[in-house]
Design a protein around this motif. Structure first.
Motif, PDB file in Angstrom:
ATOM      1  N   GLY A  12       0.805  -1.214   0.000  1.00 21.02           N
ATOM      2  CA  GLY A  12       0.000   0.000   0.000  1.00 21.02           C
ATOM      3  C   GLY A  12       0.840   1.267   0.000  1.00 21.02           C
ATOM      4  N   MET A  13       2.166   1.144   0.115  1.00 29.56           N
ATOM      5  CA  MET A  13       3.014   2.332   0.134  1.00 29.56           C
ATOM      6  C   MET A  13       2.986   3.060  -1.207  1.00 29.56           C
ATOM      7  N   GLY A  14       2.920   2.303  -2.295  1.00 35.22           N
ATOM      8  CA  GLY A  14       2.911   2.931  -3.603  1.00 35.22           C
ATOM      9  C   GLY A  14       1.725   3.858  -3.802  1.00 35.22           C
ATOM     10  N   GLN A  15       0.561   3.468  -3.257  1.00 35.73           N
ATOM     11  CA  GLN A  15      -0.635   4.296  -3.417  1.00 35.73           C
ATOM     12  C   GLN A  15      -0.481   5.658  -2.759  1.00 35.73           C
ATOM     13  N   LEU A  16       0.335   5.723  -1.712  1.00 35.94           N
ATOM     14  CA  LEU A  16       0.562   7.008  -1.039  1.00 35.94           C
ATOM     15  C   LEU A  16       1.262   8.002  -1.947  1.00 35.94           C
ATOM     16  N   PHE A  17       1.955   7.487  -2.967  1.00 36.59           N
ATOM     17  CA  PHE A  17       2.691   8.349  -3.889  1.00 36.59           C
ATOM     18  C   PHE A  17       2.078   8.332  -5.285  1.00 36.59           C
ATOM     19  N   GLY A  18       0.840   7.904  -5.380  1.00 37.43           N
ATOM     20  CA  GLY A  18       0.150   7.901  -6.661  1.00 37.43           C
ATOM     21  C   GLY A  18       0.533   6.762  -7.570  1.00 37.43           C
ATOM     22  N   ALA A  19       1.151   5.710  -7.030  1.00 38.85           N
ATOM     23  CA  ALA A  19       1.548   4.556  -7.831  1.00 38.85           C
ATOM     24  C   ALA A  19       0.735   3.336  -7.405  1.00 38.85           C
ATOM     25  N   GLY A  20       0.883   2.259  -8.161  1.00 41.32           N
ATOM     26  CA  GLY A  20       0.110   1.051  -7.870  1.00 41.32           C
ATOM     27  C   GLY A  20       0.981  -0.081  -7.388  1.00 41.32           C
ATOM     28  N   GLU A  21       0.426  -1.286  -7.454  1.00 41.04           N
ATOM     29  CA  GLU A  21       1.122  -2.453  -6.929  1.00 41.04           C
ATOM     30  C   GLU A  21       2.276  -2.906  -7.804  1.00 41.04           C
ATOM     31  N   LEU A  22       2.375  -2.381  -9.019  1.00 35.63           N
ATOM     32  CA  LEU A  22       3.503  -2.708  -9.887  1.00 35.63           C
ATOM     33  C   LEU A  22       4.664  -1.726  -9.704  1.00 35.63           C
ATOM     34  N   THR A  23       4.563  -0.908  -8.670  1.00 35.43           N
ATOM     35  CA  THR A  23       5.653   0.016  -8.326  1.00 35.43           C
ATOM     36  C   THR A  23       6.116  -0.311  -6.911  1.00 35.43           C
ATOM     37  N   PRO A  24       6.994  -1.290  -6.766  1.00 37.62           N
ATOM     38  CA  PRO A  24       7.453  -1.647  -5.421  1.00 37.62           C
ATOM     39  C   PRO A  24       8.241  -0.507  -4.774  1.00 37.62           C
ATOM     40  N   MET A  25       8.004  -0.327  -3.472  1.00 36.71           N
ATOM     41  CA  MET A  25       8.709   0.682  -2.690  1.00 36.71           C
ATOM     42  C   MET A  25       9.810  -0.003  -1.881  1.00 36.71           C
ATOM     43  N   VAL A  26      10.950   0.640  -1.812  1.00 35.73           N
ATOM     44  CA  VAL A  26      12.106   0.065  -1.123  1.00 35.73           C
ATOM     45  C   VAL A  26      12.585   1.006  -0.025  1.00 35.73           C
ATOM     46  N   ALA A  27      12.740   0.445   1.167  1.00 31.47           N
ATOM     47  CA  ALA A  27      13.325   1.202   2.282  1.00 31.47           C
ATOM     48  C   ALA A  27      14.419   0.393   2.969  1.00 31.47           C
ATOM     49  N   ASP A  28      14.772  -0.739   2.389  1.00 31.24           N
ATOM     50  CA  ASP A  28      15.759  -1.639   2.985  1.00 31.24           C
ATOM     51  C   ASP A  28      16.974  -1.721   2.067  1.00 31.24           C
ATOM     52  N   TYR A  29      18.111  -1.248   2.573  1.00 30.56           N
ATOM     53  CA  TYR A  29      19.336  -1.233   1.790  1.00 30.56           C
ATOM     54  C   TYR A  29      20.426  -1.976   2.559  1.00 30.56           C
ATOM     55  N   PRO A  30      20.735  -3.217   2.180  1.00 33.17           N
ATOM     56  CA  PRO A  30      21.815  -3.951   2.854  1.00 33.17           C
ATOM     57  C   PRO A  30      23.101  -3.131   2.858  1.00 33.17           C
ATOM     58  N   PHE A  31      23.857  -3.279   3.943  1.00 33.27           N
ATOM     59  CA  PHE A  31      25.021  -2.414   4.137  1.00 33.27           C
ATOM     60  C   PHE A  31      26.055  -2.585   3.039  1.00 33.27           C
ATOM     61  N   HIS A  32      26.466  -1.447   2.462  1.00 38.30           N
ATOM     62  CA  HIS A  32      27.536  -1.398   1.473  1.00 38.30           C
ATOM     63  C   HIS A  32      28.006   0.051   1.416  1.00 38.30           C
ATOM     64  N   GLU A  33      29.210   0.275   0.920  1.00 38.02           N
ATOM     65  CA  GLU A  33      29.707   1.650   0.829  1.00 38.02           C
ATOM     66  C   GLU A  33      28.802   2.513  -0.045  1.00 38.02           C
ATOM     67  N   ILE A  34      28.178   1.915  -1.046  1.00 44.45           N
ATOM     68  CA  ILE A  34      27.290   2.676  -1.935  1.00 44.45           C
ATOM     69  C   ILE A  34      26.053   3.158  -1.187  1.00 44.45           C
ATOM     70  N   THR A  35      25.514   2.328  -0.302  1.00 41.05           N
ATOM     71  CA  THR A  35      24.268   2.669   0.387  1.00 41.05           C
ATOM     72  C   THR A  35      24.497   3.133   1.823  1.00 41.05           C
ATOM     73  N   ARG A  36      25.740   3.361   2.212  1.00 41.70           N
ATOM     74  CA  ARG A  36      26.018   3.810   3.582  1.00 41.70           C
ATOM     75  C   ARG A  36      25.274   5.115   3.878  1.00 41.70           C
ATOM     76  N   GLY A  37      24.481   5.105   4.938  1.00 41.93           N
ATOM     77  CA  GLY A  37      23.760   6.301   5.348  1.00 41.93           C
ATOM     78  C   GLY A  37      22.573   6.661   4.479  1.00 41.93           C
ATOM     79  N   PHE A  38      22.234   5.806   3.493  1.00 43.22           N
ATOM     80  CA  PHE A  38      21.113   6.117   2.603  1.00 43.22           C
ATOM     81  C   PHE A  38      19.808   5.779   3.311  1.00 43.22           C
ATOM     82  N   ARG A  39      18.936   6.768   3.474  1.00 42.19           N
ATOM     83  CA  ARG A  39      17.718   6.569   4.260  1.00 42.19           C
ATOM     84  C   ARG A  39      16.460   6.999   3.517  1.00 42.19           C
ATOM     85  N   VAL A  40      16.558   7.241   2.225  1.00 43.84           N
ATOM     86  CA  VAL A  40      15.427   7.731   1.445  1.00 43.84           C
ATOM     87  C   VAL A  40      14.687   6.568   0.797  1.00 43.84           C
TER      88      VAL A  40
END
Length: 419
Positions: free
Chosen positions: A323-351
């Motif tokens: 249901g997160m996608g609907q909050l941003f005007g998207a549907g179920e074919l737009t997966p939302m991601v808030a989980d970033y396994p630790f790596h130098e590329i994603t260090r501190g990434f919280r968006v």
């Protein structure tokens, strides 16, 4: 009597001069360096003591004066140590950020950039005195990272000539990063804008980010929903140039490409294109490959390229029913991601990020020799990898589908053979 009163004011005046110098330097309004002002304050206090020495001696007594002199010397030593510690603490503050996600700390990228400066750089901060609103604190953080970086805080009303020199006409704050004859304005006092300005004044030459073209890839000149003009503009802000290359014609990646991007080709890349990308990475190049779901055409060449790097692209489309996608005007074919396994590329990434019509792509459990692969982004448990590419309503999880969390991207490091 009047002269006596003037002498008695020397010591308090010295204290005021020293304290005022500390405060003025803290807000960037001190004319000149701090040391001469502190020396002047100490000289006034010492002058008072010299001129009043006989009065002090008579009031204290010789014997008491002898013991008192030892105490006075000790007091002066302690005061000197405290002043030195205070000054060092001010110039090199020791701070610990206990906030979640280290929101008030500078990133490793910024620390590496500033700490590695080989030339002197100045940050000029134009703002009315007392209206910095925390911007001066951020710049002090940068200044503490390297003796090569100096900050200058300028009140444009008090120093209009200095403001005109840098065309600082307002609205304020105006921040100018200067290295020699090169100047760059930072859009704000945020870390991103300050560091981007530093990159621009310190980088020699230009670096190209090359986007593969010719087989329906995302276009950096396309301003539509599927275009990448936003990416091109973001790269330009960091002093990169977006450049198109047609590998089907050139057969190899140009030598001036710092990074190669193969952004979602609509048709399966030709074998010579895939081989050019593979050879570029094998030679130590950096590449970013984006793979669309095979909704219309299969892409065996592209899938084979990824598999050779121990990446497993799924023949699926990821569905998100959180249901997160609907909050941003998207549907179920737009997966939302808030989980970033630790790596130098994603260090501190919280968006939180969204991926419209995405396929799964994960690192292999057992990478090939010389390859290190790791997942970078993954969806929530309220998602799955839908194997029915017809996507007929209603889309439902069944035994053929893979339950979430689902990886949508991974990073690979490939060992380079040394000749």
């Amino acid at each position: 009597m009047k002269a006596d009163r003037m002498i008695d004011l020397l010591a308090p005046l010295g204290v005021l001069v020293a304290a005022g110098a500390f405060i003025a330097e803290r807000y960037g309004r001190l004319p000149g360096r701090l040391a001469p002002w502190l020396a002047a304050g100490a000289a006034l206090a010492l002058l008072h003591l010299v001129l009043r020495w006989e009065s002090v001696s008579r009031s204290v007594g010789r014997r008491q004066m002898r013991h008192g002199g030892n105490s006075a010397a000790l007091i002066l030593v302690v005061a000197g140590i405290l002043a030195a510690v205070n000054y060092i603490a001010y110039r090199r503050p020791l701070k610990k950020d206990f906030t979640k996600g280290q929101r008030y700390s500078l990133s490793d990228q910024t620390k590496k950039l500033v700490g590695g400066l080989s030339d002197d750089v100045r940050i000029l901060y134009f703002q009315r005195a007392g209206e910095a609103a925390g911007g001066d604190t951020r710049i002090r953080q940068y200044e503490a990272l390297s003796p090569r970086l100096k900050a200058e805080f300028v009140d444009p009303y008090e120093k209009p000539a200095r403001a005109r020199e840098y065309d600082a006409k307002g609205p304020w704050p105006i921040i100018v990063v200067e290295r020699g004859a090169r100047r760059e304005r930072a859009a704000s006092d945020s870390e991103q804008d300050l560091t981007n300005a530093l990159v621009k004044v310190t980088r020699e030459g230009q670096k190209n980010v090359c986007f593969v073209a010719g087989e329906g890839e995302r276009d950096v000149d396309d301003g539509g929903d599927l275009g990448y003009t936003g990416a091109r503009e973001a790269l330009a802000r960091s002093q990169y140039v977006a450049k198109k290359v047609v590998l089907a014609r050139e057969r190899s990646v140009p030598a001036d490409c710092a990074v190669l991007v193969l952004a979602g080709p609509q048709t399966d890349p030709l074998p010579q294109v895939v081989e050019a990308v593979r050879a570029f990475v094998a030679g130590g190049g950096k590449a970013m490959v984006l793979a669309e779901p095979a909704l219309k055409n299969p892409t065996p060449n592209l899938d084979g390229l990824l598999a050779g790097w121990s990446l497993e692209p799924g023949n699926d489309v990821v569905v998100d029913v959180s249901g997160m996608g609907q909050l941003f005007g998207a549907g179920e074919l737009t997966p939302m991601v808030a989980d970033y396994p630790f790596h130098e590329i994603t260090r501190g990434f919280r968006v939180m990020t969204a991926f419209h019509e995405a396929r799964s792509l994960q690192a292999a459990a057992e990478p090939a020799p010389g390859v290190v692969a790791q997942n970078l982004v993954q969806t929530s448990e309220a998602s799955w990898a839908e194997s029915d590419l017809a996507l007929k309503d209603p889309i439902q999880l069944d035994a053929k589908d893979r339950k979430g969390p689902i990886a949508l991207g991974a990073v690979v490091t490939v060992a380079v053979a040394l000749n």
